[in-house]
Structure formats: structure tokens, C-alpha cells
Design a protein around this motif. Structure first.
Motif, PDB file in Angstrom:
ATOM      1  N   MET A 288       1.064  -1.122   0.114  1.00  0.00           N
ATOM      2  CA  MET A 288      -0.119  -0.067  -0.050  1.00  0.00           C
ATOM      3  C   MET A 288       0.790   1.157   0.048  1.00  0.00           C
ATOM      4  N   HIS A 289       1.248   1.876  -1.317  1.00  0.00           N
ATOM      5  CA  HIS A 289       1.935   3.016  -1.398  1.00  0.00           C
ATOM      6  C   HIS A 289       1.454   4.172  -0.381  1.00  0.00           C
ATOM      7  N   GLY A 290       2.499   4.876   0.069  1.00  0.00           N
ATOM      8  CA  GLY A 290       2.268   6.081   0.890  1.00  0.00           C
ATOM      9  C   GLY A 290       1.047   5.952   1.835  1.00  0.00           C
ATOM     10  N   ARG A 291       0.712   4.922   2.471  1.00  0.00           N
ATOM     11  CA  ARG A 291      -0.201   4.821   3.457  1.00  0.00           C
ATOM     12  C   ARG A 291       0.194   5.302   4.706  1.00  0.00           C
ATOM     13  N   SER A 292       1.553   5.396   5.175  1.00  0.00           N
ATOM     14  CA  SER A 292       1.677   5.749   6.622  1.00  0.00           C
ATOM     15  C   SER A 292       2.596   7.202   6.331  1.00  0.00           C
ATOM     16  N   PHE A 293       2.793   8.036   7.385  1.00  0.00           N
ATOM     17  CA  PHE A 293       3.553   9.198   7.387  1.00  0.00           C
ATOM     18  C   PHE A 293       4.625   8.838   8.571  1.00  0.00           C
ATOM     19  N   TYR A 294       5.976   8.777   8.006  1.00  0.00           N
ATOM     20  CA  TYR A 294       7.100   8.475   9.019  1.00  0.00           C
ATOM     21  C   TYR A 294       8.155   9.371   8.895  1.00  0.00           C
ATOM     22  N   HIS A 295       8.653  10.026   9.960  1.00  0.00           N
ATOM     23  CA  HIS A 295       9.936  10.823   9.858  1.00  0.00           C
ATOM     24  C   HIS A 295       9.665  11.835   8.678  1.00  0.00           C
ATOM     25  N   GLY A 296       8.451  12.684   8.603  1.00  0.00           N
ATOM     26  CA  GLY A 296       8.420  13.451   7.623  1.00  0.00           C
ATOM     27  C   GLY A 296       8.199  13.048   6.371  1.00  0.00           C
ATOM     28  N   GLU A 297       8.016  12.065   5.914  1.00  0.00           N
ATOM     29  CA  GLU A 297       7.698  11.347   4.679  1.00  0.00           C
ATOM     30  C   GLU A 297       6.495  10.289   4.660  1.00  0.00           C
ATOM     31  N   TYR A 298       5.943  10.140   3.474  1.00  0.00           N
ATOM     32  CA  TYR A 298       4.915   9.386   3.384  1.00  0.00           C
ATOM     33  C   TYR A 298       5.522   7.975   2.766  1.00  0.00           C
ATOM     34  N   VAL A 299       5.199   6.931   3.794  1.00  0.00           N
ATOM     35  CA  VAL A 299       5.924   5.636   3.319  1.00  0.00           C
ATOM     36  C   VAL A 299       5.158   4.490   2.923  1.00  0.00           C
ATOM     37  N   ASP A 300       5.553   3.346   2.419  1.00  0.00           N
ATOM     38  CA  ASP A 300       4.637   2.299   1.902  1.00  0.00           C
ATOM     39  C   ASP A 300       4.655   1.419   3.159  1.00  0.00           C
ATOM     40  N   VAL A 301       3.381   0.501   3.158  1.00  0.00           N
ATOM     41  CA  VAL A 301       3.105  -0.378   4.303  1.00  0.00           C
ATOM     42  C   VAL A 301       2.741  -1.768   3.457  1.00  0.00           C
ATOM     43  N   LEU A 302       3.550  -2.766   3.935  1.00  0.00           N
ATOM     44  CA  LEU A 302       3.286  -4.015   3.445  1.00  0.00           C
ATOM     45  C   LEU A 302       2.320  -4.833   3.898  1.00  0.00           C
ATOM     46  N   VAL A 303       1.794  -5.727   3.255  1.00  0.00           N
ATOM     47  CA  VAL A 303       0.720  -6.710   3.525  1.00  0.00           C
ATOM     48  C   VAL A 303       1.060  -7.795   3.680  1.00  0.00           C
ATOM     49  N   TYR A 304       0.938  -8.517   5.055  1.00  0.00           N
ATOM     50  CA  TYR A 304       1.094 -10.106   5.003  1.00  0.00           C
ATOM     51  C   TYR A 304       0.172 -10.910   5.345  1.00  0.00           C
ATOM     52  N   GLY A 305      -0.140 -12.008   4.955  1.00  0.00           N
ATOM     53  CA  GLY A 305      -1.267 -12.778   5.158  1.00  0.00           C
ATOM     54  C   GLY A 305      -0.733 -14.343   5.563  1.00  0.00           C
ATOM     55  N   LEU A 306      -1.757 -15.075   6.405  1.00  0.00           N
ATOM     56  CA  LEU A 306      -1.525 -16.269   6.529  1.00  0.00           C
ATOM     57  C   LEU A 306      -2.926 -16.989   6.615  1.00  0.00           C
ATOM     58  N   LEU A 307      -3.159 -18.232   5.776  1.00  0.00           N
ATOM     59  CA  LEU A 307      -4.529 -18.876   5.884  1.00  0.00           C
ATOM     60  C   LEU A 307      -4.407 -20.099   6.851  1.00  0.00           C
ATOM     61  N   ARG A 308      -5.735 -20.411   7.561  1.00  0.00           N
ATOM     62  CA  ARG A 308      -5.638 -21.530   8.328  1.00  0.00           C
ATOM     63  C   ARG A 308      -5.065 -22.718   7.741  1.00  0.00           C
ATOM     64  N   SER A 309      -5.482 -22.898   6.454  1.00  0.00           N
ATOM     65  CA  SER A 309      -4.853 -24.054   5.881  1.00  0.00           C
ATOM     66  C   SER A 309      -3.203 -24.005   5.679  1.00  0.00           C
ATOM     67  N   GLU A 310      -2.661 -22.931   5.667  1.00  0.00           N
ATOM     68  CA  GLU A 310      -1.102 -22.824   5.643  1.00  0.00           C
ATOM     69  C   GLU A 310      -0.471 -22.967   6.959  1.00  0.00           C
ATOM     70  N   HIS A 311      -1.394 -22.757   8.107  1.00  0.00           N
ATOM     71  CA  HIS A 311      -0.788 -22.757   9.362  1.00  0.00           C
ATOM     72  C   HIS A 311      -0.039 -24.209   9.706  1.00  0.00           C
ATOM     73  N   ARG A 312       1.036 -23.905  10.460  1.00  0.00           N
ATOM     74  CA  ARG A 312       1.692 -25.179  10.995  1.00  0.00           C
ATOM     75  C   ARG A 312       2.067 -25.030  12.504  1.00  0.00           C
ATOM     76  N   PRO A 313       1.222 -25.248  13.446  1.00  0.00           N
ATOM     77  CA  PRO A 313       1.453 -24.747  14.935  1.00  0.00           C
ATOM     78  C   PRO A 313       2.780 -25.109  15.258  1.00  0.00           C
ATOM     79  N   GLY A 314       3.269 -24.276  15.829  1.00  0.00           N
ATOM     80  CA  GLY A 314       4.476 -24.245  16.639  1.00  0.00           C
ATOM     81  C   GLY A 314       5.671 -23.828  15.896  1.00  0.00           C
ATOM     82  N   THR A 315       5.480 -23.128  14.637  1.00  0.00           N
ATOM     83  CA  THR A 315       6.571 -23.060  13.482  1.00  0.00           C
ATOM     84  C   THR A 315       6.835 -21.219  13.985  1.00  0.00           C
ATOM     85  N   PRO A 316       8.162 -21.074  14.302  1.00  0.00           N
ATOM     86  CA  PRO A 316       9.260 -22.024  13.854  1.00  0.00           C
ATOM     87  C   PRO A 316       9.601 -22.994  14.952  1.00  0.00           C
TER      88      PRO A 316
END
Length: 316
Positions: A288-316
Motif C-alpha cells: 500500500m503505497h504512501g499509506r503511513s507518515f514516518y519521519h516527515g515522509e509518506y511511506v509504504d506499508v506491506l501486507v502479509y497474510g496467513l491462511l488457516r490451511s497454511e498454518h503449521r502450529p509451533g512454527t518455527p
């Protein structure tokens, strides 16, 4: 020789490097200096120049039956590789794991030398100076001992600090000055647990709070997707605490709620959090480009996702 025997096989194994090339150069330099200068100050024996040369048939490596030199010289590789894997398994960042491995390699290699057999015995018995060396290398906050719990009245000073100390949550999370009692008021109203948002304490083995882990529902209907976040006090960072806290929170949400997806947002410059999420199985899904304001500049924010089917309990 023990140091080189430990470094070589691990590097050729094709796994993630337990130590970096610059660390290998540092170890070799200090080893060469320490072992090379010592004989220069040792008095020579009277007949040293009159001794005959060694027989050409004498093998390069010698040793007592049942304990060949190859085994003695090679065992440091297994010890310091195990130290590296132990740290990663406990949730420590790879940088800390490499530091521990590097500090283990030198004393263990020294213990492999014949004249250090007595020290090796003391190490196995858990006493003496070598044992103290290994104790020194154990992190103050064992990541495998970190746990989550609800906030209590004894934690109010910690919650107040999050409102007044710009460094408490880290450079990427400080929202600016506000009501210094805001988090205290939130705890007094609902204990920091509600259907709209929730947060719990990250605590070490002695139950001292060292961070905060939060989650809130996203999307529709409520309960299908949760956004998570963590913050660790500056004096406890760099030991894998944040990674383990997020793992515990992910395990909780998939194990105790109807969540099918967990997502996390992070500043584009927060490389530590990006590595932690990827280590837990999260995938980077977008920017998400320019979503946040940090140290006087507009910065990007990254989106990370994890689905239940991809989850491995106890990882790492």
C-alpha cells in the motif's frame, strides 16, 4: 586445525550459513594470532636444534585407539552447528543465532586440542570456566520461555510507558504524544479484551511484562480475519521475543477462534518484522503505497497474510 575442521563441513553442507565469511575471517585471524605468538615467548628446550627429523612414515594424524584425531578435530562442527540450530528453534533471529555459534566455535575448538582434555571433562560435568563461557552466551530472555497472559493491575506502569516513551514500541509504532493514561483507562474499562480489539502481555519466565501483542477483527463477517501486531521493549529486542510472541498469538487465534485468515501490516523499512513474519509462514501479498507518515515522509506499508490451511502450529 579444530577450528578449520569445524568451519569447512558446515559451510559445504548447503544449509543456511551458521557464521558469515567475515566472522570466519575474524575467528581465523584471532586464532592464528593467539596460537602463533604464544610459542614466540616460550623458552626453547636445550636440545631442540639437535633433535632428528620425524620419520617420513609417521602419519599426519595420530591418536589413542578408540579416539582418532579426525573425531576429536571434527566434533566442534557438530557442537557449534547445534548451537546455531538451537537458537533458530527457540525463535531467535538469524543474526543472534550466528553470534552464538561464532562464540561457541572458538572455545569448543580449543577444548578439542589434546592438552585441553581435562577442560573438556569439566565442560561435560557442567563445572569450571568452560561451562561459565557457555552460560554467558545464553540470552537473558530465553525465547522458548516467553508466554502470553492478560494484563493485570501490576502491569499499569508498563502500559503508561507505552503512552509516554517514544522508544517503548519502536521507531515504526510511535503514534505521537497523547493522553498518558489512555492505555490505563482502556485496561480499567475492559481489561484490554473486547470484541472490537484486544491485547495481552508478552511476559518472560518470571512473569515480568516485556511487550504487548494485539489483535482485532477485519473484514466481514467478524471473526473470519484478524490483524495482529506486537511491540517489545527496546531492552528486550534482538532475542527472538517478538517472533515467538507472534507465533503464540497465531496459534491462539487459529486454535481458539473461527479465524480463517490472519494478516499483519508492517512499514516497508521494518526488515526485522518482515523476516519474523516470513519465518512464521506469512506471505507478502501486496504494498500500500504512501499509506503511513514516518519521519516527515509518506511511506509504504506491506501486507502479509496467513491462511488457516497454511498454518503449521509451533512454527518455527
Amino acid at each position: 586445525m579444530p577450528t578449520n575442521m569445524a568451519e569447512g563441513p558446515v559451510i559445504l553442507a548447503g544449509t543456511a550459513l551458521p557464521i558469515l565469511p567475515v566472522q570466519i575471517l575474524w575467528i581465523n585471524m584471532t586464532t592464528a594470532v593467539a596460537l602463533g605468538l604464544t610459542p614466540a615467548f616460550e623458552p626453547c628446550e636445550p636440545d631442540v636444534m639437535r633433535r632428528p627429523p620425524l620419520p617420513p612414515s609417521l602419519p599426519l594424524l595420530t591418536g589413542a585407539p578408540g579416539r582418532p584425531d579426525g573425531v576429536r578435530l571434527g566434533h566442534p562442527a557438530g557442537v557449534f552447528l547445534r548451537a546455531f540450530q538451537w537458537q533458530l528453534g527457540a525463535g531467535a533471529p538469524v543474526e543472534l543465532a550466528r553470534t552464538v555459534a561464532m562464540n561457541v566455535l572458538r572455545p569448543v575448538s580449543e577444548l578439542a586440542l589434546p592438552h585441553r582434555a581435562d577442560a573438556l571433562a569439566r565442560l561435560a560435568a557442567g563445572s569450571g570456566v568452560p561451562g561459565a563461557i557457555l552460560v554467558f552466551m545464553i540470552p537473558a530472555n530465553r525465547p522458548d520461555k516467553v508466554h502470553l497472559r492478560v494484563f493485570t493491575e501490576a502491569d499499569l506502569a508498563f502500559l503508561d510507558r507505552l503512552c509516554t516513551d517514544p522508544d517503548a514500541l519502536g521507531e515504526f509504532e510511535w503514534p505521537g504524544f497523547g493522553d498518558p493514561r489512555a492505555r490505563r483507562k482502556r485496561w480499567e474499562s475492559d481489561g484490554y479484551i473486547s470484541a472490537e480489539s484486544a491485547a495481552v502481555a508478552i511476559a518472560r519466565a518470571d512473569d515480568t511484562v516485556i511487550g504487548i501483542a494485539s489483535w482485532k477483527p477485519r473484514g466481514f463477517p467478524s471473526g473470519v480475519t484478524y490483524e495482529i501486531g506486537v511491540g517489545v521493549l527496546p531492552e528486550h529486542r534482538g532475542q527472538g521475543v517478538g517472533t515467538v510472541a507472534q507465533r503464540l498469538l497465531v496459534d491462539y487465534l487459529f486454535g481458539r477462534t473461527t479465524a480463517n485468515r490472519i494478516e499483519a501490516l508492517t512499514n516497508g523499512g521494518n526488515l526485522g518484522e518482515q523476516k519474523a513474519l516470513e519465518r512464521l509462514g506469512f506471505r507478502r501479498e501486496g504494498v500500500m503505497h504512501g499509506r503511513s507518515f514516518y519521519h516527515g515522509e509518506y511511506v509504504d506499508v506491506l501486507v502479509y497474510g496467513l491462511l488457516r490451511s497454511e498454518h503449521r502450529p509451533g512454527t518455527p
